[in-house]
Scaffold this motif. Structure first.
Motif, short mmCIF file in Angstrom:
data_model
loop_
_atom_site.label_atom_id
_atom_site.label_comp_id
_atom_site.label_asym_id
_atom_site.label_seq_id
_atom_site.Cartn_x
_atom_site.Cartn_y
_atom_site.Cartn_z
N ALA A 36 -6.85 5.30 -2.21
CA ALA A 36 -7.86 4.51 -1.50
C ALA A 36 -7.48 3.03 -1.51
O ALA A 36 -7.66 2.32 -0.51
CB ALA A 36 -9.23 4.70 -2.13
N ILE A 37 -6.95 2.57 -2.62
CA ILE A 37 -6.48 1.18 -2.70
C ILE A 37 -5.35 0.96 -1.71
O ILE A 37 -5.33 -0.02 -0.96
CB ILE A 37 -6.05 0.83 -4.13
CG1 ILE A 37 -7.26 0.89 -5.08
CG2 ILE A 37 -5.39 -0.55 -4.18
CD1 ILE A 37 -6.90 0.78 -6.54
N ALA A 38 -4.40 1.90 -1.67
CA ALA A 38 -3.26 1.79 -0.74
C ALA A 38 -3.74 1.79 0.71
O ALA A 38 -3.22 1.02 1.54
CB ALA A 38 -2.28 2.93 -0.99
N ARG A 39 -4.73 2.62 1.03
CA ARG A 39 -5.26 2.64 2.41
C ARG A 39 -5.91 1.30 2.76
O ARG A 39 -5.73 0.78 3.86
CB ARG A 39 -6.26 3.78 2.58
CG ARG A 39 -5.63 5.14 2.78
CD ARG A 39 -6.64 6.18 3.25
NE ARG A 39 -7.84 6.28 2.43
CZ ARG A 39 -7.95 7.04 1.34
NH1 ARG A 39 -6.94 7.78 0.94
NH2 ARG A 39 -9.09 7.07 0.67
N ALA A 40 -6.68 0.76 1.83
CA ALA A 40 -7.33 -0.54 2.08
C ALA A 40 -6.28 -1.63 2.29
O ALA A 40 -6.40 -2.45 3.20
CB ALA A 40 -8.26 -0.89 0.93
N ILE A 44 -5.71 -3.83 5.82
CA ILE A 44 -5.80 -5.28 5.95
C ILE A 44 -4.43 -5.94 6.05
O ILE A 44 -4.34 -7.13 6.34
CB ILE A 44 -6.62 -5.92 4.81
CG1 ILE A 44 -5.93 -5.73 3.46
CG2 ILE A 44 -8.04 -5.40 4.81
CD1 ILE A 44 -6.59 -6.50 2.32
N GLY A 45 -3.38 -5.17 5.77
CA GLY A 45 -2.03 -5.71 5.87
C GLY A 45 -1.67 -6.67 4.74
O GLY A 45 -0.88 -7.59 4.93
N TYR A 46 -2.24 -6.44 3.59
CA TYR A 46 -2.02 -7.32 2.44
C TYR A 46 -2.09 -6.51 1.16
O TYR A 46 -3.00 -5.69 0.99
CB TYR A 46 -3.11 -8.41 2.43
CG TYR A 46 -3.05 -9.36 1.26
CD1 TYR A 46 -2.14 -10.39 1.24
CD2 TYR A 46 -3.92 -9.22 0.18
CE1 TYR A 46 -2.08 -11.27 0.17
CE2 TYR A 46 -3.87 -10.08 -0.89
CZ TYR A 46 -2.95 -11.12 -0.89
OH TYR A 46 -2.89 -11.97 -1.96
N ARG A 47 -1.13 -6.70 0.26
CA ARG A 47 -1.16 -6.01 -1.03
C ARG A 47 -2.03 -6.82 -1.98
O ARG A 47 -1.86 -8.03 -2.12
CB ARG A 47 0.25 -5.88 -1.61
CG ARG A 47 0.27 -5.04 -2.88
CD ARG A 47 1.68 -4.95 -3.46
NE ARG A 47 1.80 -3.96 -4.49
CZ ARG A 47 1.32 -4.09 -5.73
NH1 ARG A 47 0.66 -5.16 -6.08
NH2 ARG A 47 1.50 -3.13 -6.62
N PHE A 48 -2.98 -6.13 -2.61
CA PHE A 48 -3.85 -6.81 -3.57
C PHE A 48 -3.03 -7.33 -4.75
O PHE A 48 -2.05 -6.71 -5.15
CB PHE A 48 -4.92 -5.86 -4.11
CG PHE A 48 -5.89 -5.34 -3.09
CD1 PHE A 48 -6.23 -6.07 -1.96
CD2 PHE A 48 -6.48 -4.11 -3.26
CE1 PHE A 48 -7.13 -5.59 -1.04
CE2 PHE A 48 -7.39 -3.61 -2.34
CZ PHE A 48 -7.72 -4.35 -1.22
N PRO A 49 -3.46 -8.44 -5.34
CA PRO A 49 -2.81 -8.89 -6.58
C PRO A 49 -2.94 -7.82 -7.66
O PRO A 49 -3.90 -7.04 -7.66
CB PRO A 49 -3.59 -10.16 -6.95
CG PRO A 49 -4.23 -10.61 -5.68
CD PRO A 49 -4.50 -9.36 -4.90
N ASP A 50 -1.99 -7.80 -8.58
CA ASP A 50 -2.00 -6.78 -9.64
C ASP A 50 -3.30 -6.76 -10.43
O ASP A 50 -3.80 -5.69 -10.78
CB ASP A 50 -0.81 -6.99 -10.58
CG ASP A 50 0.51 -6.65 -9.93
OD1 ASP A 50 0.52 -5.94 -8.91
OD2 ASP A 50 1.55 -7.11 -10.44
#
Length: 74
Positions: A36-40, A44-50
Protein backbone atom coordinates in the motif's frame (compact mmCIF):
# COMPACT_ATOMS: atom_id res chain seq x y z
CA UNK A 1 23.59 12.45 19.45
CA UNK A 2 21.17 12.14 16.54
CA UNK A 3 17.58 13.31 16.92
CA UNK A 4 15.02 10.52 17.21
CA UNK A 5 13.33 9.17 14.11
CA UNK A 6 9.58 9.64 13.70
CA UNK A 7 9.01 6.03 14.74
CA UNK A 8 11.18 6.46 17.85
CA UNK A 9 9.41 9.69 18.75
CA UNK A 10 6.03 8.00 18.36
CA UNK A 11 7.11 5.09 20.54
CA UNK A 12 8.39 7.50 23.22
CA UNK A 13 5.11 9.44 23.11
CA UNK A 14 3.05 6.26 23.41
CA UNK A 15 5.19 5.13 26.37
CA UNK A 16 4.77 8.52 28.04
CA UNK A 17 0.99 8.38 27.67
CA UNK A 18 0.89 4.76 28.87
CA UNK A 19 2.80 5.80 32.00
CA UNK A 20 -0.01 8.29 32.63
CA UNK A 21 -2.55 5.49 32.25
CA UNK A 22 -3.78 6.30 28.73
CA UNK A 23 -3.37 3.60 26.09
CA UNK A 24 -3.06 5.81 23.01
CA UNK A 25 -1.76 2.83 21.03
CA UNK A 26 -5.27 1.36 21.20
CA UNK A 27 -6.42 4.25 19.01
CA UNK A 28 -3.94 3.62 16.20
CA UNK A 29 -4.86 1.90 12.98
CA UNK A 30 -3.00 -1.28 12.06
CA UNK A 31 0.23 -0.85 10.12
CA UNK A 32 0.07 -0.05 6.41
CA UNK A 33 1.06 -2.89 4.13
CA UNK A 34 4.35 -2.28 2.32
CA UNK A 35 2.44 -2.78 -0.95
CA UNK A 36 0.00 0.00 0.00
CA UNK A 37 2.89 2.35 0.75
CA UNK A 38 4.48 1.50 -2.62
CA UNK A 39 1.16 2.16 -4.41
CA UNK A 40 0.79 5.54 -2.70
CA UNK A 41 4.35 6.46 -3.63
CA UNK A 42 3.78 5.41 -7.23
CA UNK A 43 0.55 7.40 -7.40
CA UNK A 44 2.16 10.61 -6.19
CA UNK A 45 5.46 9.97 -7.96
CA UNK A 46 7.54 10.46 -4.83
CA UNK A 47 9.25 8.02 -2.46
CA UNK A 48 8.42 8.73 1.16
CA UNK A 49 11.34 9.50 3.47
CA UNK A 50 12.53 6.45 5.42
CA UNK A 51 11.19 7.85 8.71
CA UNK A 52 7.72 8.32 7.25
CA UNK A 53 7.77 4.83 5.78
CA UNK A 54 8.75 3.44 9.22
CA UNK A 55 5.92 5.37 10.83
CA UNK A 56 3.34 3.98 8.37
CA UNK A 57 4.73 0.50 9.01
CA UNK A 58 4.00 1.07 12.73
CA UNK A 59 0.51 2.57 12.33
CA UNK A 60 -1.51 3.74 9.34
CA UNK A 61 -3.03 6.73 11.07
CA UNK A 62 -5.38 7.01 13.99
CA UNK A 63 -8.91 5.82 14.58
CA UNK A 64 -11.79 8.20 15.29
CA UNK A 65 -10.23 11.48 16.40
CA UNK A 66 -13.52 13.03 17.49
CA UNK A 67 -14.70 10.64 20.19
CA UNK A 68 -11.46 9.36 21.70
CA UNK A 69 -11.99 7.80 25.09
CA UNK A 70 -9.59 5.64 27.02
CA UNK A 71 -10.32 1.98 26.23
CA UNK A 72 -10.85 -0.49 29.00
CA UNK A 73 -7.54 -1.65 30.52
CA UNK A 74 -6.21 -4.78 29.02
Amino acid sequence: MLPPTFAQALQAWLAFLAALGFRADAHLNPPAAPEAIARAEAEIGYRFPDDLRALYLRADGQRDTIAIADPAPG
